[in-house]
Structure formats: structure tokens, C-alpha cells
Design a protein around this motif. Structure first.
Motif, PDB file in Angstrom:
ATOM      1  N   LYS A 140       0.731  -0.918  -0.095  1.00 31.01           N
ATOM      2  CA  LYS A 140      -0.022  -0.054   0.012  1.00 31.01           C
ATOM      3  C   LYS A 140       0.989   1.333   0.502  1.00 31.01           C
ATOM      4  CE  LYS A 140      -4.400  -1.204   1.760  1.00 31.01           C
ATOM      5  NZ  LYS A 140      -5.615  -0.878   3.142  1.00 31.01           N
ATOM      6  N   SER A 141       0.197   2.659  -0.681  1.00 44.23           N
ATOM      7  CA  SER A 141       1.001   3.499  -0.923  1.00 44.23           C
ATOM      8  C   SER A 141       0.695   4.159   0.863  1.00 44.23           C
ATOM      9  CB  SER A 141      -0.049   4.759  -1.829  1.00 44.23           C
ATOM     10  OG  SER A 141       1.284   6.102  -1.313  1.00 44.23           O
ATOM     11  N   ALA A 142       1.951   4.972   0.931  1.00 46.86           N
ATOM     12  CA  ALA A 142       1.780   5.587   2.263  1.00 46.86           C
ATOM     13  C   ALA A 142       0.665   6.671   2.633  1.00 46.86           C
ATOM     14  CB  ALA A 142       3.859   5.431   3.217  1.00 46.86           C
ATOM     15  N   LEU A 143       1.465   7.414   1.219  1.00 49.33           N
ATOM     16  CA  LEU A 143       1.185   8.645   1.417  1.00 49.33           C
ATOM     17  C   LEU A 143      -0.585   8.427   0.885  1.00 49.33           C
ATOM     18  CD1 LEU A 143       3.664  10.250  -1.066  1.00 49.33           C
ATOM     19  CD2 LEU A 143       3.442  10.451   1.234  1.00 49.33           C
ATOM     20  N   GLY A 144      -0.953   7.719   0.357  1.00 47.04           N
ATOM     21  CA  GLY A 144      -2.297   7.334   0.221  1.00 47.04           C
ATOM     22  C   GLY A 144      -3.108   7.960  -1.810  1.00 47.04           C
ATOM     23  N   VAL A 145      -2.062   7.374  -2.362  1.00 53.15           N
ATOM     24  CA  VAL A 145      -1.914   7.525  -3.843  1.00 53.15           C
ATOM     25  C   VAL A 145      -1.846   6.848  -5.040  1.00 53.15           C
ATOM     26  CG1 VAL A 145      -1.474   9.778  -3.488  1.00 53.15           C
ATOM     27  CG2 VAL A 145       0.687   8.539  -3.950  1.00 53.15           C
ATOM     28  N   ARG A 146      -2.029   5.412  -4.710  1.00 52.25           N
ATOM     29  CA  ARG A 146      -2.206   4.429  -5.826  1.00 52.25           C
ATOM     30  C   ARG A 146      -3.245   4.300  -5.762  1.00 52.25           C
ATOM     31  NH1 ARG A 146       2.260   0.051  -4.127  1.00 52.25           N
ATOM     32  NH2 ARG A 146       3.467   2.199  -4.392  1.00 52.25           N
ATOM     33  N   PHE A 147      -2.839   4.254  -7.784  1.00 50.88           N
ATOM     34  CA  PHE A 147      -4.216   3.909  -8.683  1.00 50.88           C
ATOM     35  C   PHE A 147      -4.163   3.270  -9.369  1.00 50.88           C
ATOM     36  CE2 PHE A 147      -4.717   7.819  -6.876  1.00 50.88           C
ATOM     37  CZ  PHE A 147      -5.465   8.360  -6.228  1.00 50.88           C
ATOM     38  N   GLU A 148      -5.559   1.916 -10.384  1.00 49.84           N
ATOM     39  CA  GLU A 148      -5.083   0.981 -11.279  1.00 49.84           C
ATOM     40  C   GLU A 148      -6.168   1.980 -12.312  1.00 49.84           C
ATOM     41  OE1 GLU A 148      -5.494  -3.333 -11.172  1.00 49.84           O
ATOM     42  OE2 GLU A 148      -7.114  -2.143 -11.399  1.00 49.84           O
ATOM     43  N   LEU A 149      -5.670   2.299 -13.992  1.00 54.00           N
ATOM     44  CA  LEU A 149      -6.028   2.213 -14.700  1.00 54.00           C
ATOM     45  C   LEU A 149      -6.603   0.973 -15.138  1.00 54.00           C
ATOM     46  CD1 LEU A 149      -4.472   5.779 -16.270  1.00 54.00           C
ATOM     47  CD2 LEU A 149      -6.914   5.708 -15.387  1.00 54.00           C
ATOM     48  N   SER A 150      -7.887   0.818 -15.761  1.00 51.15           N
ATOM     49  CA  SER A 150      -7.656  -0.756 -16.970  1.00 51.15           C
ATOM     50  C   SER A 150      -8.556   0.069 -16.986  1.00 51.15           C
ATOM     51  CB  SER A 150      -8.912  -1.627 -16.099  1.00 51.15           C
ATOM     52  OG  SER A 150      -9.679  -1.067 -15.019  1.00 51.15           O
ATOM     53  N   VAL A 151      -8.858  -1.010 -18.570  1.00 53.15           N
ATOM     54  CA  VAL A 151      -9.780  -0.744 -19.922  1.00 53.15           C
ATOM     55  C   VAL A 151     -10.254  -2.016 -20.147  1.00 53.15           C
ATOM     56  CG1 VAL A 151      -7.990   1.331 -21.456  1.00 53.15           C
ATOM     57  CG2 VAL A 151      -7.787  -1.458 -21.469  1.00 53.15           C
ATOM     58  N   GLU A 152     -11.955  -2.035 -20.855  1.00 46.68           N
ATOM     59  CA  GLU A 152     -12.458  -2.922 -21.204  1.00 46.68           C
ATOM     60  C   GLU A 152     -13.212  -2.416 -22.398  1.00 46.68           C
ATOM     61  OE1 GLU A 152     -16.025  -2.883 -18.452  1.00 46.68           O
ATOM     62  OE2 GLU A 152     -14.682  -3.569 -16.906  1.00 46.68           O
ATOM     63  N   LYS A 153     -13.036  -3.826 -23.184  1.00 44.42           N
ATOM     64  CA  LYS A 153     -13.802  -3.269 -24.678  1.00 44.42           C
ATOM     65  C   LYS A 153     -15.440  -2.997 -25.022  1.00 44.42           C
ATOM     66  CE  LYS A 153     -12.195  -6.956 -26.987  1.00 44.42           C
ATOM     67  NZ  LYS A 153     -11.199  -7.706 -27.783  1.00 44.42           N
ATOM     68  N   LEU A 154     -15.792  -2.117 -25.869  1.00 40.05           N
ATOM     69  CA  LEU A 154     -17.096  -2.526 -25.744  1.00 40.05           C
ATOM     70  C   LEU A 154     -17.445  -2.448 -26.796  1.00 40.05           C
ATOM     71  CD1 LEU A 154     -17.827   1.647 -24.281  1.00 40.05           C
ATOM     72  CD2 LEU A 154     -17.896  -1.044 -23.070  1.00 40.05           C
ATOM     73  N   PRO A 155     -18.588  -2.866 -27.211  1.00 36.32           N
ATOM     74  CA  PRO A 155     -19.322  -3.933 -28.734  1.00 36.32           C
ATOM     75  C   PRO A 155     -19.992  -2.919 -29.094  1.00 36.32           C
ATOM     76  CG  PRO A 155     -20.530  -4.930 -26.540  1.00 36.32           C
ATOM     77  CD  PRO A 155     -18.706  -4.275 -26.171  1.00 36.32           C
ATOM     78  N   LEU A 156     -19.812  -1.885 -30.044  1.00 40.06           N
ATOM     79  CA  LEU A 156     -20.402  -0.978 -30.854  1.00 40.06           C
ATOM     80  C   LEU A 156     -20.892  -1.014 -32.079  1.00 40.06           C
ATOM     81  CD1 LEU A 156     -19.274   2.421 -28.860  1.00 40.06           C
ATOM     82  CD2 LEU A 156     -21.297   1.474 -28.311  1.00 40.06           C
ATOM     83  N   PRO A 157     -21.264  -0.552 -32.651  1.00 43.81           N
ATOM     84  CA  PRO A 157     -21.554  -0.299 -34.451  1.00 43.81           C
ATOM     85  C   PRO A 157     -20.121  -0.282 -34.758  1.00 43.81           C
ATOM     86  CG  PRO A 157     -23.820   0.533 -33.307  1.00 43.81           C
ATOM     87  CD  PRO A 157     -22.377   0.282 -32.503  1.00 43.81           C
ATOM     88  N   ARG A 158     -19.567  -1.240 -35.700  1.00 41.58           N
ATOM     89  CA  ARG A 158     -18.161  -0.746 -36.406  1.00 41.58           C
ATOM     90  C   ARG A 158     -18.544   0.676 -37.205  1.00 41.58           C
ATOM     91  NH1 ARG A 158     -19.777  -5.048 -38.579  1.00 41.58           N
ATOM     92  NH2 ARG A 158     -18.029  -6.287 -38.441  1.00 41.58           N
ATOM     93  N   PRO A 159     -17.842   1.709 -37.604  1.00 46.07           N
ATOM     94  CA  PRO A 159     -17.450   2.794 -38.431  1.00 46.07           C
ATOM     95  C   PRO A 159     -18.303   1.628 -40.060  1.00 46.07           C
ATOM     96  CG  PRO A 159     -15.971   2.717 -36.494  1.00 46.07           C
ATOM     97  CD  PRO A 159     -16.456   1.521 -36.781  1.00 46.07           C
ATOM     98  N   ALA A 160     -18.488   2.809 -40.477  1.00 44.09           N
ATOM     99  CA  ALA A 160     -18.489   2.323 -42.216  1.00 44.09           C
ATOM    100  C   ALA A 160     -17.837   1.980 -43.155  1.00 44.09           C
ATOM    101  CB  ALA A 160     -19.863   3.935 -42.932  1.00 44.09           C
TER     102      ALA A 160
END
Length: 247
Positions: A140-160
Motif C-alpha cells: 500500500k502507498s504510504a501517501l494514499g495515492v496509488r491508483f489503477e487504470l484499466s480498459v474494457e472493450k465495448l461492443p458498438l456498431p462498426r464504423p462505415a
């Protein structure tokens, strides 16, 4: 033997042009008020072997490209050096960079280049501030500043422009998690797939960038890798997602 060596040289010489390409990323910097951010991506185009260089200027407050951006250059010669494309792109972008005062340096809080071998590319953990013993994984961060970035794929209509039968195209959702409190929130979510992403098949978290030095601001940038269909496979490019630590 001479014939064999010539044949191998031809194969090796063509290898770069026949492979899918992964662009390199470089943060240029911020405007002093942290409203504007600039970065560049560059590489050698798959199929053609031509060097390219793109400079992006982002209005982080509006979450949109600055008018005139991106500034792109490609040298249509396999013999050309990437530096020639760089000089053209930077010359085109230079007036806008000066007008917006993009002189404040950027700091990489975390980076995960596509060439780094990791078990999972869809998430990246970082500390907002430097800690004297370094950022140790699993603690754990002693300063309370630890984060996680994540990505999820989204099913959306394909571009033309994305043909049927060429695989699915996806949008992306970017999530920020506070590892001290366990709370998460979406900092970006596509409603449609921009044509500029060229039929994206997958995403990763490539880097987290902040303005370096004082005064420190809370306007950060998540650099999201986009895997899109190219001539010889999936190419890797970048989009910038502005966010703040606080809601």
C-alpha cells in the motif's frame, strides 16, 4: 552460398515493411495552466515501409483536439529516415505549440510500451507522487495515492469504413480505481467508434502522464493504446484521455 546469402538479405531487408507496426509514444509537454497537452507518435508504416510522424495537441478541458491537430507527416520512401518525417511534422505543429505555450515538461508516472512482455496489458498501476522508497508492487502507498487504470472493450456498431467479415470493432471504457479505498469510476466511455481509430480490435493502457514540476496540478492524461487493423496485422496507435484524481 552467395545466392543463399543474397536471398536471406532480401528477406531480412523486407521484414520491417511486411510486419504490422507499433508506433512509439513521446509526450511533448503541457501549457503552463495544464489546459493543453501535446504528444507525438511515430514509426514505420506496415506494408509500405514509409516513416511517419504525428503530433497531437489536446484541449484537456474540452477533451478534444485543438483545431488543426493532428499534424501528420509521411515520407513516401523506404530509404527515408524517421527524422525526416519528424522534422516535417514538428515544423507544421510548431506555430500552434508556441501559440498555446506548450513549454511545461511532462512526467511519465507509469509506462507500458507494447514491446514490454507483461501478463496483462489492459491495466496499469501507478502512484500519483514519488515515494522515498519507490513504488513497490503489492504494497500500500504510504501517501494514499496509488491508483489503477484499466480498459474494457465495448461492443458498438462498426464504423462505415470497416468492412463486414473483417472481425469485430470495439469502443473502449477507461476505468480509474483508487487502490486505497477500493472505489472505481469510469473516466471515459465511448458512445460510438470514431472513424479515426481505423477499425479497432483491442486496447491497452500504455502510459500515465502528468505535468512535471510546481505548481502541481490534478489534470492527468491516460495514454490508451489502440490496436487497429493494418496491412499485415494489428497496428498500435495512441489516444489521450484526460482525467483528474478527484471526481
Amino acid at each position: 552460398m552467395r545466392t543463399l546469402l543474397i536471398f536471406l538479405a532480401l528477406i531480412l531487408g523486407c521484414g520491417r515493411a511486411l510486419a504490422a507496426d507499433g508506433a512509439a509514444f513521446n509526450p511533448i509537454g503541457y501549457s503552463p495552466d495544464s489546459r493543453y497537452f501535446a504528444f507525438e507518435q511515430y514509426g514505420v508504416q506496415d506494408g509500405s515501409g514509409f516513416p511517419y510522424w504525428d503530433v497531437f495537441l489536446i484541449d484537456l478541458k474540452a477533451n478534444e483536439w485543438v483545431k488543426g491537430s493532428p499534424y501528420r507527416a509521411m515520407i513516401e520512401s523506404e530509404e527515408a529516415k524517421p527524422s525526416a518525417a519528424r522534422d516535417q511534422a514538428r515544423a507544421a505543429a510548431d506555430p500552434a505549440l508556441k501559440q498555446l505555450g506548450i513549454t511545461a515538461p511532462a512526467e511519465l508516472l507509469a509506462a507500458n510500451p507494447a514491446t514490454e512482455a507483461v501478463p496483462e496489458r489492459e491495466r496499469l498501476t501507478f502512484d500519483r507522487w514519488y515515494q522515498s522508497l519507490g513504488s513497490r508492487s503489492g504494497e500500500k502507498s504510504a501517501l494514499g495515492v496509488r491508483f489503477e487504470l484499466s480498459v474494457e472493450k465495448l461492443p458498438l456498431p462498426r464504423p462505415a469504413a470497416c468492412p463486414e467479415g473483417d472481425g469485430e470493432s470495439y469502443g473502449v471504457k477507461v476505468i480509474l480505481k483508487d487502490l486505497q479505498t477500493g472505489t472505481s469510476r469510469a473516466i471515459f466511455e465511448d458512445k460510438s467508434i470514431p472513424a479515426s481509430r481505423n477499425c479497432p480490435a483491442a486496447y491497452d493502457v500504455a502510459a500515465v502522464v502528468a505535468q512535471a514540476g510546481l505548481p502541481m496540478t490534478d489534470r492527468l492524461v491516460a495514454v490508451i493504446g489502440v490496436y487497429s487493423r493494418g496491412f499485415e496485422g494489428l497496428n498500435h496507435r495512441f489516444i489521450a484521455v484526460p482525467f483528474t484524481i478527484s471526481d
